[in-house]
Write a protein that holds these residues in place. Structure first.
Motif, short mmCIF file in Angstrom:
data_model
loop_
_atom_site.label_atom_id
_atom_site.label_comp_id
_atom_site.label_asym_id
_atom_site.label_seq_id
_atom_site.Cartn_x
_atom_site.Cartn_y
_atom_site.Cartn_z
N GLU A 257 -11.70 0.03 8.68
CA GLU A 257 -12.04 0.97 7.62
C GLU A 257 -10.99 0.94 6.51
OE1 GLU A 257 -12.15 1.61 10.82
OE2 GLU A 257 -14.32 1.86 11.11
N ASP A 258 -9.70 0.89 6.90
CA ASP A 258 -8.64 0.86 5.91
C ASP A 258 -8.70 -0.42 5.09
OD1 ASP A 258 -7.48 3.35 6.48
OD2 ASP A 258 -6.31 2.51 8.12
N LEU A 259 -8.95 -1.54 5.76
CA LEU A 259 -8.98 -2.82 5.07
C LEU A 259 -10.18 -2.91 4.12
CD1 LEU A 259 -7.97 -5.15 8.03
CD2 LEU A 259 -6.51 -4.19 6.25
N LEU A 260 -11.33 -2.42 4.57
CA LEU A 260 -12.51 -2.43 3.70
C LEU A 260 -12.31 -1.51 2.51
CD1 LEU A 260 -15.45 -2.47 6.27
CD2 LEU A 260 -14.72 -4.33 4.75
N LEU A 261 -11.60 -0.39 2.71
CA LEU A 261 -11.33 0.51 1.60
C LEU A 261 -10.50 -0.21 0.54
CD1 LEU A 261 -11.32 3.27 0.24
CD2 LEU A 261 -9.32 3.88 1.63
N GLY A 262 -9.49 -0.95 0.96
CA GLY A 262 -8.68 -1.70 0.01
C GLY A 262 -9.50 -2.70 -0.77
N LEU A 263 -10.41 -3.41 -0.09
CA LEU A 263 -11.27 -4.37 -0.78
C LEU A 263 -12.23 -3.67 -1.73
CD1 LEU A 263 -12.10 -6.72 2.23
CD2 LEU A 263 -10.53 -7.20 0.35
N ASP A 264 -12.78 -2.54 -1.29
CA ASP A 264 -13.71 -1.80 -2.14
C ASP A 264 -13.04 -1.29 -3.41
OD1 ASP A 264 -15.74 -2.22 -0.35
OD2 ASP A 264 -15.57 -0.26 0.60
N LEU A 265 -11.75 -0.97 -3.33
CA LEU A 265 -11.04 -0.44 -4.49
C LEU A 265 -10.55 -1.54 -5.42
CD1 LEU A 265 -8.98 2.46 -2.88
CD2 LEU A 265 -10.94 2.65 -4.41
N GLY A 266 -10.70 -2.81 -5.01
CA GLY A 266 -10.40 -3.87 -5.96
C GLY A 266 -9.46 -4.95 -5.48
N ALA A 267 -8.92 -4.85 -4.25
CA ALA A 267 -8.04 -5.91 -3.75
C ALA A 267 -8.86 -7.17 -3.50
CB ALA A 267 -7.34 -5.48 -2.47
N ASP A 268 -8.26 -8.33 -3.73
CA ASP A 268 -8.93 -9.61 -3.48
C ASP A 268 -8.62 -10.15 -2.09
OD1 ASP A 268 -10.08 -10.48 -6.28
OD2 ASP A 268 -8.11 -9.61 -6.66
N ILE B 170 -5.33 -9.46 -6.78
CA ILE B 170 -4.41 -8.54 -6.11
C ILE B 170 -4.39 -8.84 -4.62
CG2 ILE B 170 -3.95 -6.13 -5.50
CD1 ILE B 170 -5.19 -5.31 -8.15
N LEU B 171 -3.19 -9.07 -4.08
CA LEU B 171 -2.97 -9.27 -2.65
C LEU B 171 -2.30 -8.02 -2.11
CD1 LEU B 171 -2.81 -10.96 -0.04
CD2 LEU B 171 -0.68 -11.94 -0.91
N LEU B 172 -3.00 -7.31 -1.23
CA LEU B 172 -2.46 -6.08 -0.64
C LEU B 172 -1.61 -6.39 0.59
CD1 LEU B 172 -5.19 -3.28 -0.47
CD2 LEU B 172 -3.17 -3.36 -1.94
N LEU B 173 -0.49 -5.68 0.71
CA LEU B 173 0.34 -5.72 1.92
C LEU B 173 0.21 -4.36 2.58
CD1 LEU B 173 3.57 -7.34 0.41
CD2 LEU B 173 1.57 -8.49 1.38
N THR B 174 -0.25 -4.34 3.82
CA THR B 174 -0.53 -3.05 4.44
C THR B 174 -0.15 -3.02 5.91
OG1 THR B 174 -2.29 -1.48 4.98
CG2 THR B 174 -2.91 -3.79 4.84
N VAL C 48 0.83 -1.21 0.00
CA VAL C 48 0.00 0.00 0.00
C VAL C 48 0.86 1.26 0.00
CG1 VAL C 48 -1.64 1.36 1.35
CG2 VAL C 48 -2.01 -1.09 1.05
N MET C 49 1.85 1.31 0.87
CA MET C 49 2.65 2.52 1.04
C MET C 49 3.84 2.52 0.08
SD MET C 49 0.89 4.07 3.28
CE MET C 49 1.99 5.42 3.71
N MET C 50 3.66 3.15 -1.08
CA MET C 50 4.73 3.25 -2.07
C MET C 50 4.84 4.69 -2.55
SD MET C 50 4.58 -0.14 -4.46
CE MET C 50 2.92 0.19 -5.02
N PRO C 51 6.04 5.08 -3.01
CA PRO C 51 6.22 6.46 -3.51
C PRO C 51 5.45 6.70 -4.80
CG PRO C 51 8.19 5.15 -3.93
CD PRO C 51 7.29 4.30 -3.07
#
Length: 240
Positions: free
Chosen positions: A86-97, A76-80, A54-57
């Protein structure tokens, strides 16, 4: 089966560790260190799966998800490091699997990768290539959805949920059954996560198209695809 995996991680040591573990599994691994490179490489090489920090330049991982989901259903597997719901649901809502919160075990990461690849391949092999219900078309071979002939971009999880429902129109699927078929038993998925995906799915299907409701809520039970969705012929041959 080996897969082509793109790892987007700006921590060089972490990226190398992920590469080592995934290559031990037999996968072909590419690495990039920023969001813009992740987008360009994903579009150029079309990997089978993306591991995305998640945290990239530049462009962060959430924006990468949102941009790629316009024209791709790649898992897509997010590393966060963000661990709030709320943050995790946001990632899922934006398309992470799926997601892993830091710190995580490399063995858990490889297990999540195996699960995502397994489900993606099962989705490809286990369903007819084209599912139709009224004006809705779900092309499981091309990962495309159309309403009244117009394409509807969905996230990977939204597409998977819709494919489950569209395979048996009118059947009610409980949230637990959806979790089983879409997420698998190896994940700690909340029922409200399913609700969030369905809410977004319904909004996308109904926005700007024929205005009909395809995904119905059966209160106290779960969700179903309408037995006779908008545009489907009535039993007497007309429409109502």
């Amino acid at each position: 089966m080996p897969a082509r995996i793109l790892v987007a991680e700006d921590d060089v040591k972490q990226a190398q560790l992920i590469r080592i573990y995934l290559e031990r599994e037999g996968h072909e691994v590419q690495t990039v260190a920023d969001g813009r490179s992740a987008i360009d490489r994903a579009r150029a090489s079309r990997p089978d799966l993306i591991v995305l920090d998640v945290m990239m330049p530049g462009v962060d991982g959430l924006d990468v998800c949102r941009i790629l989901r316009v024209d791709s259903q790649v898992p897509i597997l997010l590393l966060t490091a963000r661990s709030t719901e709320e943050d995790l649901l946001l990632g899922l809502d934006l398309g992470a699997d799926d997601y892993l919160t830091k710190p995580y075990s490399p063995r858990e990461l490889t297990a999540r990768v195996r699960a995502l690849l397994r489900r993606a391949r099962a989705a490809e092999d286990g369903r007819p290539p084209l599912l139709r219900a009224g004006g809705l078309e779900v092309d499981t071979a091309r990962f495309e959805v159309r309403v009244a002939g117009e394409p509807v971009p969905l996230t990977g999880k939204e597409f998977a949920i819709l494919a489950v429902l569209a395979a048996e129109p009118g059947r009610v699927f409980t949230r637990a059954q959806i979790i089983d078929r879409v997420f698998g038993f190896d994940q700690n998925v909340l029922e409200r996560t399913v609700d969030a995906h369905v809410m977004n799915l319904r909004r996308k299907l109904e926005r700007g198209h024929d205005g009909g409701r395809y995904v119905e809520t059966v209160y106290g039970r779960g969700y179903r695809l309408a037995a006779r969705p908008p545009g489907a012929p009535a039993p007497d041959g007309g429409t109502r």
